[in-house]
Design a protein around this motif. Structure first.
Motif, short mmCIF file in Angstrom:
data_model
loop_
_atom_site.label_atom_id
_atom_site.label_comp_id
_atom_site.label_asym_id
_atom_site.label_seq_id
_atom_site.Cartn_x
_atom_site.Cartn_y
_atom_site.Cartn_z
N THR A 96 0.84 -1.20 0.00
CA THR A 96 0.00 0.00 0.00
C THR A 96 0.87 1.24 0.00
O THR A 96 2.04 1.22 0.41
N GLY A 127 -7.37 -1.37 -4.00
CA GLY A 127 -7.46 -0.13 -3.25
C GLY A 127 -8.63 0.75 -3.66
O GLY A 127 -9.41 0.43 -4.57
N ARG A 157 -3.45 -0.39 -3.36
CA ARG A 157 -3.41 -1.58 -2.51
C ARG A 157 -3.29 -2.80 -3.43
O ARG A 157 -4.26 -3.21 -4.06
#
Length: 588
Positions: A519, A564, A571
């Motif tokens: 991330t 994400g 992500r």
């Protein structure tokens, strides 16, 4: 002792044994716990088995599993196995010995949950127990089988209570299961050997009155060719019963095979074969032919039919039929063994052929890849040389246009700028292929994920970015270019994430494997692009980075997806299946 495989185990191993038995792998197993204060230091085998007499009566082999309390008991014979559980089963010997040399006291989860009772069994209670531990133990090492969810908490509590350092080594239940499976399979093998020996002995005993028959049958059972077995069987029957004509029809899987006749070819005629080898005439006296017919069987399966005609003493046909059953039993076994041997030979030859073809294909592929890489390197070098010249001319042209040495036609200026941009893009893409031309060429190997991530981070301008790495002890089985995967993820964050201040790698368990989650706190990726970013050519730079990232991981079955939320950072979830990763000295 007959019948079963027995396991006597210390009650500290109750949960582990329940998990092993629950696998259903051990069909004929008898288990029973003994108290952890079994007194192994003070008692011999005879005293130890008091209360476990059913093991002596019911088990052919007994494995005794203790927690270090059985070191002084000598097994009474090869039918009893007493391993050093922690040193020989749960941990490799060198690792165990290294821990002991450091003054470590090795425990399993069951010992932790009953620590006070364990010390009391050794004669220590209260403060005396604590002082004994602090004086004699430098650290407590838990060999965590993963069965007791409270084991880590119990270990921490014990370390705090005694003021002794602690360490946890996750070993899992698999070493114990593999050890017991090995002992169990060895016992089953001995059973099979014994059964086989008994069946051969019984067959030989039934033929004891026929010395010559025994000698011939002994040779038959060693033969590896079904045709040779049939020929030897006909020789034997000819000597015993002196028929004028004899034939054997092979049957495999219910289908009739070759017929061997004496005189040669006598039973080859279709009509004659159908008459004499038909199912309704088997195992019968053929009165009109002064002969008999019988099936040659092995384990209730017919492997052939034997027909005799023109017996020298026809009135003894019934006696001959009875005697022949012993002969055909052994011959049936020999034929079955010969067929099994033939199938094994064919399987070995097929395996060798496949291995040879695979080795040749791999060699050809490696050679082709080497030549392609060589050609690619030469071609890339030549293209880059020409690009360097083209860029030089374009840059000179641009400078001349800017300085006024050439007429500054706006259209020409735009064309030159676009050409420069295109040439530089081509140069980057060609340079990019240098790093990825060896994808899949070299064999996959084990890599320390944390080391690769740190090495990749050192190559990027991340001095103002916080890098969190939570994959300590994680080793991944992947293509040697996996380091480029971590580099690409971080390089994309730097290039496209905007003003990022943090990136992280975190490992976590998942169903069927393990996930490395990457991330950052940048712009994130639009929902519409989450799958498109992995397509070849998509992107603002080379358009190849994430495409090749997925290709590198896929070589060993690893997948990557972006999950994400746009505006909250990227992500990426890298899923590693079971067997493609391992954890070394870590609680990741």
């Amino acid at each position: 002792m007959t019948g079963k495989f027995g396991v006597l185990y210390c009650e500290n191993l109750a949960r582990e044994m329940a998990a092993v038995v629950a696998t259903g792998e051990f069909l004929e197993i008898l288990t029973e716990p003994f108290r952890m204060d079994c007194g192994g230091r003070r008692a011999g085998w005879d005293r130890f088995v008091i209360g476990h007499s059913r093991f002596q009566e019911s088990c052919e082999k007994v494995c005794v599993l203790g927690c270090g309390c059985l070191k002084w008991i000598e097994p009474p014979g090869p039918a009893v196995v007493i391993p050093d559980l922690m040193r020989e089963v749960l941990l490799p010997v060198p690792l165990y010995d290294a821990c002991v040399r450091e003054g470590a006291f090795m425990v399993i989860p069951g010992m932790l949950s009953r620590w006070s009772e364990y010390l009391a069994g050794l004669g220590f209670e209260g403060e005396a127990a604590g002082e004994f531990c602090r004086e004699s133990i430098r650290k407590i090492v838990l060999l965590d089988t993963g069965i007791d969810p409270e084991a880590s908490r119990n270990l921490a509590a014990l370390g705090d209570d005694l003021g002794i350092p602690i360490e946890r080594i996750p070993v899992g239940i698999e070493p114990l299961q593999r050890y017991l499976a090995l002992q169990y399979l060895q016992w089953r093998l001995e059973q099979e050997k014994k059964t086989y020996r008994d069946s051969i002995a019984a067959a030989n005993q039934r033929s004891a009155d026929y010395a010559m028959t025994i000698d011939i049958l002994g040779r038959i059972t060693e033969l590896q060719s079904e045709e040779t077995v049939a020929e030897e069987m006909l020789d034997l029957v000819t000597v015993l019963f002196a028929p004028a004509r004899i034939g054997f029809a092979s049957i495999d899987g219910g289908e009739a095979g070759r017929i061997i006749s004496r005189p040669p070819g006598y039973y080859d005629a279709p009509g004659r074969a159908a008459e004499f080898f038909a199912p309704e005439t088997r195992n019968a006296i053929l009165s009109d032919r002064d002969g008999l017919s019988m099936e040659v069987r092995h384990k209730n399966q017919c492997v052939g039919v034997l027909v005799l005609e023109g017996l020298a003493v026809p009135h003894r046909a019934a006696e001959y039929l009875s005697i022949s059953r012993s002969v055909t039993e052994v011959c049936g076994l020999a034929i079955a063994n010969a067929r099994t041997y033939q199938k094994l030979q064919e399987a070995v030859m097929e395996r060798d052929r496949e291995i040879g073809e695979r080795m040749r294909a791999e060699k050809a592929l490696r050679e082709a890849n080497r030549k392609l890489n060589t050609l690619s390197s030469i071609t890339r070098h030549d293209i880059l040389n020409q690009l360097a010249a083209l860029l030089g001319y374009l840059e000179i042209t641009q400078m001349d246009l800017e300085s006024g040495r050439l007429p500054a036609d706006p259209t020409l200026v735009r064309y030159v700028a676009n050409e420069l941009q295109a040439a530089r893009t081509i140069q980057r893409q060609v340079e990019f292929t240098r790093f990825y031309q060896d994808i899949g060429v070299k064999e996959a190997e084990w890599h320390d994920a944390e080391t690769l991530i740190r090495q990749a981070a050192e190559e990027l301008p991340l001095s103002e970015v916080r890098v969190d790495i939570g994959v300590t002890g994680l080793w991944v089985y992947a293509d040697p270019l996996i380091g480029k995967v971590f580099y690409n993820l971080m390089e994309n964050s730097v290039r496209h994430g905007g003003d990022i201040s943090r990136i992280s790698f975190l490992g976590s368990r998942a169903e069927g494997g393990l996930v490395i989650t990457y991330t950052d706190d940048g712009r994130g990726i639009p929902a519409a692009d989450k799958e498109r970013i992995f397509r070849k050519g998509f992107g603002k730079n080379t358009g190849l980075g994430l495409f090749l990232t997925r290709e590198i991981l896929a070589i060993t079955g690893i997948t990557i997806n972006e999950t994400g939320v746009e505006g909250e950072g990227v992500r990426f979830e890298i899923f590693i299946p079971e067997g493609e990763y391992r954890l070394v000295g870590s609680d990741t």
